[in-house]
Design an enzyme around this catalytic site. Structure first.
Site, PDB file in Angstrom:
ATOM      1  N   PRO A  92       0.813  -1.216   0.000  1.00  0.00           N
ATOM      2  CA  PRO A  92       0.000   0.000   0.000  1.00  0.00           C
ATOM      3  C   PRO A  92       0.845   1.264   0.000  1.00  0.00           C
ATOM      4  O   PRO A  92       0.328   2.356  -0.224  1.00  0.00           O
ATOM      5  CB  PRO A  92      -0.826  -0.122   1.290  1.00  0.00           C
ATOM      6  N   GLU A 119       2.822  -6.826   8.372  1.00  0.00           N
ATOM      7  CA  GLU A 119       3.042  -5.378   8.359  1.00  0.00           C
ATOM      8  C   GLU A 119       3.981  -4.954   7.228  1.00  0.00           C
ATOM      9  O   GLU A 119       4.337  -3.788   7.119  1.00  0.00           O
ATOM     10  CB  GLU A 119       3.628  -4.924   9.699  1.00  0.00           C
ATOM     11  N   ARG A 157      -3.518  -9.504 -20.332  1.00  0.00           N
ATOM     12  CA  ARG A 157      -4.455  -9.282 -21.435  1.00  0.00           C
ATOM     13  C   ARG A 157      -3.889  -8.346 -22.491  1.00  0.00           C
ATOM     14  O   ARG A 157      -4.464  -8.216 -23.580  1.00  0.00           O
ATOM     15  CB  ARG A 157      -5.794  -8.757 -20.901  1.00  0.00           C
ATOM     16  N   ASP A 172      -9.781  -0.152 -24.354  1.00  0.00           N
ATOM     17  CA  ASP A 172     -10.176  -0.253 -22.951  1.00  0.00           C
ATOM     18  C   ASP A 172     -10.139   1.096 -22.253  1.00  0.00           C
ATOM     19  O   ASP A 172      -9.382   1.994 -22.633  1.00  0.00           O
ATOM     20  CB  ASP A 172      -9.234  -1.202 -22.197  1.00  0.00           C
TER      21      ASP A 172
END
Length: 252
Positions: A92, A119, A157, A172
């Site tokens: 993150p 963590e 893809r 897309d």
């Protein structure tokens, strides 16, 4: 392309890549996907892969020696095939993943996704064996497997031969800094909801302009920040007039 997931939960990976276009690409040899258990590289009888952080604090960290040995082992096997893996850590705290990054990573011949856990990891790994730290958004997951799988799917893809229609990947959402235009299929009238008449006209030039306009409006309404990266220099006369009209209406 070779993709390896280095994870504490290898059983969670296979079902995500065994069906659909990705599954077919694996069967055809376009993709080689494997999941490697980090615990396979632990040396003690309990297969310990984590420890408490120096300086105190809550949670546990993946150990530097275990992860480094695992990544090195995967790289050694890749070298037999003359491949040099690019190593991505899901975190993150990394740079946010986007379509352009998917395109960039699709050019790599081999990828290793180190699926973050607990963590996080010992920070020394960033200098020792991690090439890039990437996040899929400003939120926290219980493990990096879902984040790695999402990135891998977006990357796969884009590879030649994976999609039946190569134009699909180009059109897309996010491929051109615009969200994808709305699409419709039969029946043309359902519960009073009709398909826009322009799509039934057979006039391909009008359809192409309408689709671009709808993509632009959708992006303006939902993700206006994406337009900061949009290339306005390549617009034709009709597109420029459309944008100018939006400016006059103070909508842009």
């Amino acid at each position: 392309m070779d993709i390896t997931f280095l994870t504490l939960n290898p059983e969670s990976i296979e079902p995500l890549f065994s069906q659909g276009v990705i599954g077919r690409a694996r069967l055809s040899g376009i993709l080689n996907i494997q999941a490697v258990n980090i615990r396979d590289y632990a040396t003690d009888k309990h297969h310990t892969v984590d420890d408490t952080p120096y300086g105190g604090g809550s949670g546990m960290l993946l150990k530097v020696d275990i992860v480094y040995t695992a990544v090195s082992g995967i790289k050694q096997k890749a070298a037999i095939k003359n491949l040099k893996p690019y190593v991505v850590l899901t975190s993150p705290g990394g740079k946010v993943f986007h379509q352009q990054k998917a395109c960039e990573l699709s050019q790599k011949e081999s990828l290793i996704f180190v699926c973050g856990q607990y963590e996080g990891i010992d920070a020394r790994l960033n200098d020792l064996c991690i090439d890039e730290e990437i996040s899929i958004g400003d939120f926290v997951l219980s493990g990096g497997e879902m984040a790695a799988a999402a990135m891998a799917n977006a990357i796969c893809r884009l590879l030649p031969g994976v999609l039946g229609d190569e134009v699909s990947a180009i059109e897309d959402s996010h491929s051109t800094s615009l969200l994808e235009y709305p699409q419709y299929t039969r029946p043309s009238d359902f519960l009073g909801q009709k398909v826009p008449s322009v799509l039934l006209s057979g006039d391909h030039a009008r359809i192409e302009l309408w689709r671009w306009q709808q993509s632009f409006l959708k992006t303006l309404q939902i993700r206006p920040e994406l337009l900061k990266n949009y290339d306005f220099t390549g617009l034709d006369k009709k597109q420029k007039k459309f944008v100018d009209d939006l400016h006059k209406q103070q909508l842009l």
